[in-house]
Design a protein around this motif. Structure first.
Motif, PDB file in Angstrom:
ATOM      1  N   ALA A   1      -1.230  -7.569   5.214  1.00  0.00           N
ATOM      2  CA  ALA A   1      -0.558  -8.042   6.428  1.00  0.00           C
ATOM      3  C   ALA A   1       0.399  -9.159   6.038  1.00  0.00           C
ATOM      4  O   ALA A   1      -0.010 -10.131   5.405  1.00  0.00           O
ATOM      5  CB  ALA A   1      -1.582  -8.567   7.420  1.00  0.00           C
ATOM      6  N   LEU A   2       1.652  -9.022   6.401  1.00  0.00           N
ATOM      7  CA  LEU A   2       2.643 -10.066   6.144  1.00  0.00           C
ATOM      8  C   LEU A   2       2.902 -10.740   7.489  1.00  0.00           C
ATOM      9  O   LEU A   2       3.665 -10.257   8.303  1.00  0.00           O
ATOM     10  CB  LEU A   2       3.926  -9.452   5.579  1.00  0.00           C
ATOM     11  N   ARG A   3       2.190 -11.858   7.691  1.00  0.00           N
ATOM     12  CA  ARG A   3       2.154 -12.408   9.034  1.00  0.00           C
ATOM     13  C   ARG A   3       3.527 -12.847   9.522  1.00  0.00           C
ATOM     14  O   ARG A   3       3.928 -12.526  10.635  1.00  0.00           O
ATOM     15  CB  ARG A   3       1.164 -13.585   9.090  1.00  0.00           C
ATOM     16  N   ASP A   4       4.252 -13.578   8.659  1.00  0.00           N
ATOM     17  CA  ASP A   4       5.536 -14.096   9.122  1.00  0.00           C
ATOM     18  C   ASP A   4       6.515 -12.974   9.425  1.00  0.00           C
ATOM     19  O   ASP A   4       7.342 -13.069  10.317  1.00  0.00           O
ATOM     20  CB  ASP A   4       6.138 -15.058   8.089  1.00  0.00           C
ATOM     21  N   ALA A   5       6.397 -11.902   8.648  1.00  0.00           N
ATOM     22  CA  ALA A   5       7.301 -10.772   8.885  1.00  0.00           C
ATOM     23  C   ALA A   5       6.777  -9.888  10.011  1.00  0.00           C
ATOM     24  O   ALA A   5       7.437  -8.948  10.427  1.00  0.00           O
ATOM     25  CB  ALA A   5       7.451  -9.962   7.596  1.00  0.00           C
ATOM     26  N   GLN A   6       5.587 -10.178  10.513  1.00  0.00           N
ATOM     27  CA  GLN A   6       4.933  -9.371  11.545  1.00  0.00           C
ATOM     28  C   GLN A   6       4.936  -7.901  11.143  1.00  0.00           C
ATOM     29  O   GLN A   6       5.368  -7.030  11.904  1.00  0.00           O
ATOM     30  CB  GLN A   6       5.624  -9.559  12.894  1.00  0.00           C
ATOM     31  N   ALA A   7       4.488  -7.687   9.925  1.00  0.00           N
ATOM     32  CA  ALA A   7       4.532  -6.315   9.404  1.00  0.00           C
ATOM     33  C   ALA A   7       3.336  -6.080   8.497  1.00  0.00           C
ATOM     34  O   ALA A   7       2.687  -7.022   8.035  1.00  0.00           O
ATOM     35  CB  ALA A   7       5.821  -6.099   8.628  1.00  0.00           C
ATOM     36  N   LEU A   8       3.038  -4.822   8.283  1.00  0.00           N
ATOM     37  CA  LEU A   8       2.030  -4.435   7.304  1.00  0.00           C
ATOM     38  C   LEU A   8       2.749  -3.776   6.139  1.00  0.00           C
ATOM     39  O   LEU A   8       3.659  -2.980   6.345  1.00  0.00           O
ATOM     40  CB  LEU A   8       1.045  -3.433   7.905  1.00  0.00           C
ATOM     41  N   ARG A   9       2.333  -4.124   4.933  1.00  0.00           N
ATOM     42  CA  ARG A   9       2.855  -3.444   3.758  1.00  0.00           C
ATOM     43  C   ARG A   9       1.772  -2.500   3.269  1.00  0.00           C
ATOM     44  O   ARG A   9       0.616  -2.902   3.113  1.00  0.00           O
ATOM     45  CB  ARG A   9       3.217  -4.440   2.662  1.00  0.00           C
ATOM     46  N   ILE A  10       2.139  -1.250   3.053  1.00  0.00           N
ATOM     47  CA  ILE A  10       1.148  -0.237   2.712  1.00  0.00           C
ATOM     48  C   ILE A  10       1.444   0.336   1.337  1.00  0.00           C
ATOM     49  O   ILE A  10       2.589   0.642   1.017  1.00  0.00           O
ATOM     50  CB  ILE A  10       1.163   0.910   3.749  1.00  0.00           C
ATOM     51  N   ARG A  11       0.388   0.449   0.549  1.00  0.00           N
ATOM     52  CA  ARG A  11       0.549   1.130  -0.739  1.00  0.00           C
ATOM     53  C   ARG A  11      -0.463   2.259  -0.812  1.00  0.00           C
ATOM     54  O   ARG A  11      -1.639   2.048  -0.553  1.00  0.00           O
ATOM     55  CB  ARG A  11       0.327   0.152  -1.890  1.00  0.00           C
ATOM     56  N   ALA A  12       0.001   3.451  -1.118  1.00  0.00           N
ATOM     57  CA  ALA A  12      -0.883   4.612  -1.215  1.00  0.00           C
ATOM     58  C   ALA A  12      -1.181   4.900  -2.675  1.00  0.00           C
ATOM     59  O   ALA A  12      -0.306   4.802  -3.513  1.00  0.00           O
ATOM     60  CB  ALA A  12      -0.204   5.822  -0.570  1.00  0.00           C
ATOM     61  N   PHE A  13      -2.465   5.208  -2.966  1.00  0.00           N
ATOM     62  CA  PHE A  13      -2.857   5.594  -4.322  1.00  0.00           C
ATOM     63  C   PHE A  13      -3.240   7.061  -4.262  1.00  0.00           C
ATOM     64  O   PHE A  13      -4.426   7.356  -4.168  1.00  0.00           O
ATOM     65  CB  PHE A  13      -4.165   4.974  -4.737  1.00  0.00           C
ATOM     66  N   ASP A  14      -2.318   7.942  -4.239  1.00  0.00           N
ATOM     67  CA  ASP A  14      -2.625   9.377  -4.232  1.00  0.00           C
ATOM     68  C   ASP A  14      -3.684   9.750  -3.200  1.00  0.00           C
ATOM     69  O   ASP A  14      -4.747  10.250  -3.562  1.00  0.00           O
ATOM     70  CB  ASP A  14      -3.173   9.834  -5.605  1.00  0.00           C
ATOM     71  N   PRO A  15      -3.445   9.512  -1.935  1.00  0.00           N
ATOM     72  CA  PRO A  15      -4.421   9.978  -0.939  1.00  0.00           C
ATOM     73  C   PRO A  15      -4.475  11.504  -0.946  1.00  0.00           C
ATOM     74  O   PRO A  15      -3.555  12.136  -1.473  1.00  0.00           O
ATOM     75  CB  PRO A  15      -3.847   9.453   0.379  1.00  0.00           C
ATOM     76  N   ALA A  16      -5.533  12.056  -0.373  1.00  0.00           N
ATOM     77  CA  ALA A  16      -5.678  13.508  -0.335  1.00  0.00           C
ATOM     78  C   ALA A  16      -4.444  14.123   0.330  1.00  0.00           C
ATOM     79  O   ALA A  16      -3.878  13.560   1.259  1.00  0.00           O
ATOM     80  CB  ALA A  16      -6.932  13.867   0.456  1.00  0.00           C
ATOM     81  N   THR A  17      -4.032  15.268  -0.187  1.00  0.00           N
ATOM     82  CA  THR A  17      -2.873  15.942   0.386  1.00  0.00           C
ATOM     83  C   THR A  17      -3.260  16.527   1.742  1.00  0.00           C
ATOM     84  O   THR A  17      -4.313  17.146   1.878  1.00  0.00           O
ATOM     85  CB  THR A  17      -2.414  17.066  -0.552  1.00  0.00           C
TER      86      THR A  17
END
Lengths: 233, 185
Positions: free
Chosen positions: A139-155
């Motif tokens: 969570a990037l509070r000041d930017a009011q945003a979530l940063r998401i990183r995926a590690f090869d989730p199931a297709t």
């Protein structure tokens, strides 16, 4: 993908390890590796043969702020059960890591003006039932945003999307935080209502939904991934 | 220095038992190599930094699945790193988010004879690989190195060396077959 011919398998394995396999073939072959020991051996043989080529790349030290971030993510991964045993030490470790990162980030900002660097207000590692991490959400509070990183989730199917939810601690209905597509979405902007819900705490969950997101406003499909929400403010 | 590989094996065994000190030590000993491998393929520091975190998270979770018989610890670590970097690179290339940068300075063969530290890290297999790479034609050698070390696709290698894609594919195919014979495994 089902490969009986050993020469073909050897060629595919070498293509995979060298990295020249086309993207979609690579995805299919990766799925095969998860279930096929013979294919996995063929890949490991090529990895053993070629790995030392990497000795040609001159070593380069990563920036110092990365290790505290890795440690913080590990603390989160350990889960609430473990955390309860040593809450105080973990908590101070977390804060120290976040503080150290924030200090570095401020310094970094002076010469890296185009990039917004900000200490995450929390890091949540979303894992499947076998505790394999599939997504990391900061969570990037000041930017009011979530940063998401995926590690090869199931297709998932082409007509499906992952959807991120906050499941409030107080038992209220889950709040949708946005759609993650097949895992390629890297940032979600949050509304004031979503921010307030996050502030109240809970766990994060990811469900599989039809394209466009849940038609009902609540998760309708499988929920393959969940993660604790460790707030620091 | 001579026992770097043994040392990393010990550390991985301890990490499999959730030893955080061992993990920190493994990071201290290997992160500069892993980071260099990621940077070489991704060409962007921000991406390499994210990927480095992903790689070590995976190392922490999967240390128990490491087996000595399958290769040296550095083989295992750099394979995880290369796979992660390739997944990121292929995804971003498709979204055209990653500018296709030509290799301004191409990787040069490692000199194991004059650098004992390098040889100790990678073991004797590396010397044999270097000898076998020397036995390839220049085109085969260069194409394989660009693909492996820079994460170049067939068409990127073709652009870089100025040859048709079909020709590059056959150089690589024959080069790998020759390597396999030369390595005798």
């Amino acid at each position: 993908m089902n490969i009986q011919n050993p020469e073909l398998l050897d060629r595919l394995a070498s293509d995979y390890v060298l990295g020249t396999m086309p993207r979609l073939t690579r995805r299919r072959f990766t799925r095969l590796l998860a279930i096929d020991l013979v294919a996995r051996r063929a890949v490991q043989d090529w990895e053993r043969r070629l790995a030392a080529l990497s000795a040609e790349v001159p070593p380069e030290a990563p920036p110092v702020y990365l290790w505290p971030r890795i440690e913080a993510a590990l603390d989160d991964l350990d889960g609430p059960a473990n955390r309860a045993l040593t809450t105080a030490s973990r908590w101070t470790g977390w804060l120290a890591a976040v503080f150290a990162f924030a200090t570095l980030a401020i310094g970094w900002l002076y010469w890296q003006q185009q990039e917004t660097v900000e200490a995450p207000a929390f890091t949540s590692v979303l894992q499947d039932g076998e505790k394999t991490p599939a997504f990391i959400v900061d969570a990037l509070r000041d930017a009011q945003a979530l940063r998401i990183r995926a590690f090869d989730p199931a297709t998932i199917a082409r007509d499906q999307t992952y959807e991120l939810w906050l499941v409030p601690a107080d038992g209220d209905a889950p709040v949708s935080l946005g759609l993650l597509g097949q895992g390629e979405v890297r940032e979600l902007t949050l509304s004031t209502a979503q921010l307030a819900a996050l502030d109240a705490g809970g766990i994060l969950a990811i469900s599989v939904e039809p394209l466009g997101g849940s038609p009902t406003g609540a998760p309708t499909g499988d929920i393959p991934y969940t993660g604790a929400l460790a707030t620091t403010s | 220095m001579a026992d770097t590989a043994d040392n990393l094996e010990d550390l991985l065994a301890r990490i499999a038992a959730n030893d955080r000190h061992a993990f920190r030590e493994l990071y201290a000993q290997s992160a500069n190599i892993v980071f260099a491998v990621l940077l070489s393929i991704l060409s962007r520091r921000d991406l390499a930094e994210e990927a480095l975190q992903d790689v070590y998270m995976r190392v922490w979770r999967q240390a128990a699945s490491y087996r000595v018989a399958r290769g040296k610890p550095l083989t295992w670590l750099t394979s995880i790193a290369r796979n992660r970097a390739l997944d990121i690179k292929r995804r971003l290339s498709r979204e055209a988010a990653l500018p296709q940068a030509l290799a301004e300075a191409e990787p040069q063969p490692a000199d194991f004879e004059s650098d004992p530290a390098l040889a100790a890290q990678w073991g004797d297999d590396a010397k044999q690989l270097a000898r076998c790479m020397d036995g390839l034609s220049n085109d085969q050698n260069r194409s394989i190195r660009l693909a492996f070390l820079r994460g170049f696709s067939h068409s990127e290698v073709a652009t870089q060396v100025g040859a048709p894609v079909g020709t590059v594919k056959s150089w690589i195919r024959r080069g790998l077959a020759a390597l396999k014979r030369c390595l005798g495994q």
